[in-house]
Design an enzyme around this catalytic site. Structure first.
Site, PDB file in Angstrom:
ATOM      1  N   ASP A  13       0.809  -1.223   0.000  1.00  0.00           N
ATOM      2  CA  ASP A  13       0.000   0.000   0.000  1.00  0.00           C
ATOM      3  C   ASP A  13       0.841   1.271   0.000  1.00  0.00           C
ATOM      4  O   ASP A  13       0.449   2.296   0.565  1.00  0.00           O
ATOM      5  CB  ASP A  13      -0.966   0.014   1.205  1.00  0.00           C
ATOM      6  CG  ASP A  13      -1.851  -1.209   1.221  1.00  0.00           C
ATOM      7  OD1 ASP A  13      -2.233  -1.669   0.126  1.00  0.00           O
ATOM      8  OD2 ASP A  13      -2.158  -1.706   2.318  1.00  0.00           O
ATOM      9  N   HIS A  41      -4.890  -1.539  -5.654  1.00  0.00           N
ATOM     10  CA  HIS A  41      -4.079  -0.425  -6.162  1.00  0.00           C
ATOM     11  C   HIS A  41      -4.997   0.730  -6.535  1.00  0.00           C
ATOM     12  O   HIS A  41      -5.840   0.604  -7.425  1.00  0.00           O
ATOM     13  CB  HIS A  41      -3.249  -0.873  -7.375  1.00  0.00           C
ATOM     14  CG  HIS A  41      -2.244  -1.941  -7.023  1.00  0.00           C
ATOM     15  ND1 HIS A  41      -1.471  -2.575  -7.956  1.00  0.00           N
ATOM     16  CD2 HIS A  41      -1.880  -2.465  -5.832  1.00  0.00           C
ATOM     17  CE1 HIS A  41      -0.685  -3.448  -7.349  1.00  0.00           C
ATOM     18  NE2 HIS A  41      -0.924  -3.408  -6.063  1.00  0.00           N
ATOM     19  N   GLN A 224       1.746  -6.118  -3.396  1.00  0.00           N
ATOM     20  CA  GLN A 224       2.240  -6.258  -2.023  1.00  0.00           C
ATOM     21  C   GLN A 224       3.551  -5.460  -1.860  1.00  0.00           C
ATOM     22  O   GLN A 224       3.803  -4.557  -2.627  1.00  0.00           O
ATOM     23  CB  GLN A 224       2.434  -7.735  -1.644  1.00  0.00           C
ATOM     24  CG  GLN A 224       1.146  -8.511  -1.446  1.00  0.00           C
ATOM     25  CD  GLN A 224       0.477  -8.937  -2.740  1.00  0.00           C
ATOM     26  OE1 GLN A 224       1.105  -9.560  -3.588  1.00  0.00           O
ATOM     27  NE2 GLN A 224      -0.777  -8.608  -2.904  1.00  0.00           N
ATOM     28  N   PRO A 304      -8.603  -1.241   8.952  1.00  0.00           N
ATOM     29  CA  PRO A 304      -7.713  -0.126   9.305  1.00  0.00           C
ATOM     30  C   PRO A 304      -6.263  -0.595   9.210  1.00  0.00           C
ATOM     31  O   PRO A 304      -5.932  -1.696   9.656  1.00  0.00           O
ATOM     32  CB  PRO A 304      -8.067   0.185  10.768  1.00  0.00           C
ATOM     33  CG  PRO A 304      -9.092  -0.787  11.194  1.00  0.00           C
ATOM     34  CD  PRO A 304      -9.472  -1.669  10.047  1.00  0.00           C
ATOM     35  N   ASP A 333       2.517  14.644   2.170  1.00  0.00           N
ATOM     36  CA  ASP A 333       1.521  15.582   2.692  1.00  0.00           C
ATOM     37  C   ASP A 333       0.832  15.095   3.961  1.00  0.00           C
ATOM     38  O   ASP A 333       0.330  15.895   4.746  1.00  0.00           O
ATOM     39  CB  ASP A 333       0.451  15.858   1.610  1.00  0.00           C
ATOM     40  CG  ASP A 333      -0.192  14.563   1.119  1.00  0.00           C
ATOM     41  OD1 ASP A 333       0.541  13.706   0.582  1.00  0.00           O
ATOM     42  OD2 ASP A 333      -1.417  14.391   1.298  1.00  0.00           O
TER      43      ASP A 333
HETATM   44  P1  GDP Z   1      -0.823   0.398  -3.542  1.00  0.00           P
HETATM   45  O1  GDP Z   1      -1.448  -0.867  -3.084  1.00  0.00           O
HETATM   46  O2  GDP Z   1       0.654   0.426  -3.305  1.00  0.00           O
HETATM   47  O3  GDP Z   1      -1.175   0.752  -4.954  1.00  0.00           O
HETATM   48  O4  GDP Z   1      -1.427   1.542  -2.616  1.00  0.00           O
HETATM   49  P2  GDP Z   1      -2.968   1.707  -2.163  1.00  0.00           P
HETATM   50  O5  GDP Z   1      -3.753   2.199  -3.301  1.00  0.00           O
HETATM   51  O6  GDP Z   1      -3.446   0.480  -1.473  1.00  0.00           O
HETATM   52  O7  GDP Z   1      -2.821   2.794  -1.020  1.00  0.00           O
HETATM   53  C1  GDP Z   1      -2.287   4.045  -1.247  1.00  0.00           C
HETATM   54  C2  GDP Z   1      -3.345   5.114  -0.882  1.00  0.00           C
HETATM   55  O8  GDP Z   1      -2.728   6.374  -0.761  1.00  0.00           O
HETATM   56  C3  GDP Z   1      -4.408   5.282  -1.946  1.00  0.00           C
HETATM   57  O9  GDP Z   1      -5.606   5.622  -1.314  1.00  0.00           O
HETATM   58  C4  GDP Z   1      -3.893   6.456  -2.776  1.00  0.00           C
HETATM   59  O10 GDP Z   1      -4.924   7.169  -3.427  1.00  0.00           O
HETATM   60  C5  GDP Z   1      -3.254   7.289  -1.717  1.00  0.00           C
HETATM   61  N1  GDP Z   1      -2.096   8.086  -2.132  1.00  0.00           N
HETATM   62  C6  GDP Z   1      -1.092   7.757  -2.991  1.00  0.00           C
HETATM   63  N2  GDP Z   1      -0.159   8.714  -3.014  1.00  0.00           N
HETATM   64  C7  GDP Z   1      -0.574   9.674  -2.124  1.00  0.00           C
HETATM   65  C8  GDP Z   1      -0.012  10.910  -1.658  1.00  0.00           C
HETATM   66  O11 GDP Z   1       1.076  11.311  -2.044  1.00  0.00           O
HETATM   67  N3  GDP Z   1      -0.731  11.588  -0.724  1.00  0.00           N
HETATM   68  C9  GDP Z   1      -1.928  11.158  -0.256  1.00  0.00           C
HETATM   69  N4  GDP Z   1      -2.539  11.904   0.670  1.00  0.00           N
HETATM   70  N5  GDP Z   1      -2.488  10.005  -0.667  1.00  0.00           N
HETATM   71  C10 GDP Z   1      -1.808   9.280  -1.581  1.00  0.00           C
HETATM   72  P1  IMO Z   2      -1.046  -4.137  -2.268  1.00  0.00           P
HETATM   73  O1  IMO Z   2      -0.632  -4.662  -3.630  1.00  0.00           O
HETATM   74  C1  IMO Z   2      -0.999  -4.689   2.063  1.00  0.00           C
HETATM   75  C2  IMO Z   2      -1.080  -8.820   3.515  1.00  0.00           C
HETATM   76  C3  IMO Z   2      -2.310  -9.270   4.264  1.00  0.00           C
HETATM   77  C4  IMO Z   2      -1.687 -10.294   5.194  1.00  0.00           C
HETATM   78  C5  IMO Z   2      -0.612 -10.934   4.339  1.00  0.00           C
HETATM   79  C6  IMO Z   2      -1.029 -12.250   3.705  1.00  0.00           C
HETATM   80  O2  IMO Z   2      -2.298  -3.370  -2.293  1.00  0.00           O
HETATM   81  O3  IMO Z   2       0.113  -3.438  -1.628  1.00  0.00           O
HETATM   82  P2  IMO Z   2      -2.665 -12.842   1.678  1.00  0.00           P
HETATM   83  O4  IMO Z   2      -4.122 -12.606   1.499  1.00  0.00           O
HETATM   84  O5  IMO Z   2      -1.809 -12.199   0.624  1.00  0.00           O
HETATM   85  O6  IMO Z   2      -2.307 -14.282   1.869  1.00  0.00           O
HETATM   86  O7  IMO Z   2      -2.303 -12.113   3.080  1.00  0.00           O
HETATM   87  O8  IMO Z   2      -0.297  -9.987   3.325  1.00  0.00           O
HETATM   88  N1  IMO Z   2      -1.337  -8.255   2.172  1.00  0.00           N
HETATM   89  C7  IMO Z   2      -1.259  -6.941   1.892  1.00  0.00           C
HETATM   90  N2  IMO Z   2      -1.014  -5.885   2.686  1.00  0.00           N
HETATM   91  N3  IMO Z   2      -1.175  -4.511   0.738  1.00  0.00           N
HETATM   92  C8  IMO Z   2      -1.379  -5.560  -0.074  1.00  0.00           C
HETATM   93  O9  IMO Z   2      -1.406  -5.457  -1.425  1.00  0.00           O
HETATM   94  C9  IMO Z   2      -1.487  -6.852   0.502  1.00  0.00           C
HETATM   95  N4  IMO Z   2      -1.716  -8.093   0.003  1.00  0.00           N
HETATM   96  C10 IMO Z   2      -1.607  -8.928   1.036  1.00  0.00           C
HETATM   97  O10 IMO Z   2      -2.917  -8.205   4.954  1.00  0.00           O
HETATM   98  O11 IMO Z   2      -1.039  -9.636   6.261  1.00  0.00           O
HETATM   99 MG    MG Z   3      -2.927  -1.525  -1.786  1.00  0.00          MG
END
Ligand code: GDP
Ligand code: IMO
Ligand code: MG
Length: 439
Positions: A13, A41, A224, A304, A333
């Site tokens: 994330d 993503h 991940q 969360p 930010d």
């Molecule tokens: P990913 O799994 O690595 O693609 O990331 P996620 O989408 O799960 O989580 C990243 C979250 O942060 C998303 O809700 C994005 O919209 C948000 N996000 C990404 N870059 C920024 C940033 O620079 N600032 C803020 N405030 N939010 C961001």
């Molecule tokens: P993105 O691509 C954050 C975590 C789960 C759990 C562990 C194993 O959005 O960054 P699984 O279902 O993969 O066997 O769970 O890995 N996990 C992630 N945590 N972002 C992800 O993907 C995740 N994908 C799996 O929360 O701890």
């Molecule tokens: Mg993610």
């Protein structure tokens, strides 16, 4: 040639989706290489939010080839739902999406198996996304998995499903007799998936290699984070695939010699979802403030996210494992309103500073982070697109992250939207990706 891997440098994330979307206009193809719909993503384009789980974020450009590689595990129902969601938003999927005929499938019993295994672990549960990811990879390694190609031959599919459900019944007594192991039901569901997905299924390794040889540029989209990697992460609190850069070659069938470099995405602080050690975790009001300011709730499960300060040793470990050319720092930010910010520069264990990232979970659970405290900038950086406009304390903070990880930052992200990004003029990304762009 510029074939670049994007990986998460922490526990997931980090903002990979946003950065992949941003960079896609410099590439011809975007390829996912591991994981499944456990990923979430998020991409924000002019205020419109998309959350992708299986399909590469590059699909949103509407005119890029997107590959789901061999190393991904696919729940066909989730995939078809994602195709539908994109098409409803008028995004072209057909003709742009290609799925490996060798990618393994997630079946309904994988989710049941995962639930049983999580329940059995009690307080030591992994806290998985409950999508059946781990058991699907287990079956792949045990050589009893189903692959995309099996969906295309109804006669063979029937035989495999009847064989495997017999074996499963012996293995999982708890679901014996339930509809999850009814071979007729599974067959009729999966044969229909095959009909719906037939047009997407190809030999993606062949396709990718042919394209690369003809000069196409490929962006590999990791899911991940490196610390969730099955081999090098905080085992057993990991996912069941190789999320680190090395996984990109195995998971797509593209040789290491084709890869130009790897970019790691890291938040300006740290988050983690699910169980497992997290040395810089903040359980009190500061952690809660990070969660609220950063909207840290899972994009896949809505859970969360656990929040903490930037973890230097963990991110530096990722830098080494992936030999990162550049780091992208996201969510700067989110720290705007903190009067004091801490950075973990090392771990202390039983009074000694550790030189390595510990393999033993017990050790990682009891290390004490060594913090450096710096004053916050306490003004808004949200949406800033020019490095010179950042407050000097924010620049100092970024410099410290770069010093600790011994890696340059190329992009700085100051908001969720594509546009909320600073590109450093002298950076690897600018020199290798933007300046070499022949598109
Ligand atoms: P990913 O799994 O690595 O693609 O990331 P996620 O989408 O799960 O989580 C990243 C979250 O942060 C998303 O809700 C994005 O919209 C948000 N996000 C990404 N870059 C920024 C940033 O620079 N600032 C803020 N405030 N939010 C961001
Ligand atoms: P993105 O691509 C954050 C975590 C789960 C759990 C562990 C194993 O959005 O960054 P699984 O279902 O993969 O066997 O769970 O890995 N996990 C992630 N945590 N972002 C992800 O993907 C995740 N994908 C799996 O929360 O701890
Ligand atoms: Mg993610």
């Amino acid at each position: 040639m510029a074939n670049v891997i994007i990986i998460g440098a922490q526990w997931g994330d980090e903002g990979k989706g946003k950065i992949v979307d941003l960079l896609t206009d410099q590439f011809d193809i975007v390829a996912r290489y591991q994981g499944g719909h456990n990923a979430g993503h998020t991409v924000m384009i002019n205020g419109q939010q998309f959350i992708l789980h299986l399909i590469p974020s590059g699909i949103l450009r509407g005119n890029r080839m997107c590959i789901i590689g061999t190393g991904v595990v696919i729940d066909p129902k989730a995939l078809l739902e994602e195709v539908r969601m994109l098409e409803e938003a008028n995004i072209k999927v057909r003709g742009n999406l290609f799925i490996s005929n060798r990618a393994h499938l997630i079946l309904p019993y994988h989710r049941a198996q995962e639930q049983a295994s999580e329940n059995a672990r009690g307080s030591k549960k992994i806290g998985t996304t409950a999508r059946g990811i781990g058991p699907a990879y287990e079956d792949k390694m045990a050589r009893r998995g189903l692959r995309m190609t099996d969906l295309l031959d109804p006669k063979a599919l029937k035989k495999i499903i009847f064989g495997i459900t017999e074996e499963k019944k012996r293995l999982i007594a708890s679901v014996n007799g339930s509809s999850l192991l009814d071979p007729n039901q599974i067959y009729s569901e999966y044969v229909s998936y095959g009909e719906q997905l037939r047009e997407f299924i190809v030999d993606t390794a062949f396709l990718l290699n042919e394209k690369i040889q003809n000069g196409s540029r490929v962006l590999f989209e990791g899911a991940q984070g490196t610390l969730l990697d099955i081999d090098h992460g905080t085992y057993p609190y990991v996912t069941s695939s190789n999320s680190m850069a090395g996984g990109a070659c195995v998971g797509t069938g593209v040789a290491p010699s084709w890869i130009t470099g790897t970019i790691g995405i890291a938040k300006a602080y740290t988050t983690r979802v699910g169980g497992g050690p997290f040395p810089t975790e903040l359980s009190g009001s500061i952690g809660e403030k990070l969660r609220q300011q950063g909207a840290e709730f899972g994009a896949s499960t809505g859970r969360p996210r656990r929040c903490g300060w930037f973890d230097g040793p963990a991110t530096s470990y990722s830098v080494i494992l992936n030999n990162l050319q550049a780091i992208v720092i996201t969510k700067l930010d989110v720290l705007d309103e903190f009067e004091e910010i801490q950075i973990c520069t090392g771990y202390s264990y039983r009074g000694n500073r550790l030189n390595e990232f510990p393999a033993e979970i017990k050790v990682l659970e009891s290390v004490k982070p060594i913090y450096k405290s710096i004053p916050g900038w306490t003004c808004s950086t949200a949406g800033i697109r020019n490095y010179d406009e950042l407050p000097s304390k924010a620049k100092d903070y970024l410099q410290m992250l770069s010093d600790i990880t011994k890696t340059e930052f190329s992009f700085i992200s100051t908001g969720p939207d594509r546009e909320h990004t600073i590109l450093m003029a002298d950076s690897w990304i600018n020199k290798v990706i933007y300046s070499n762009n022949h598109k």
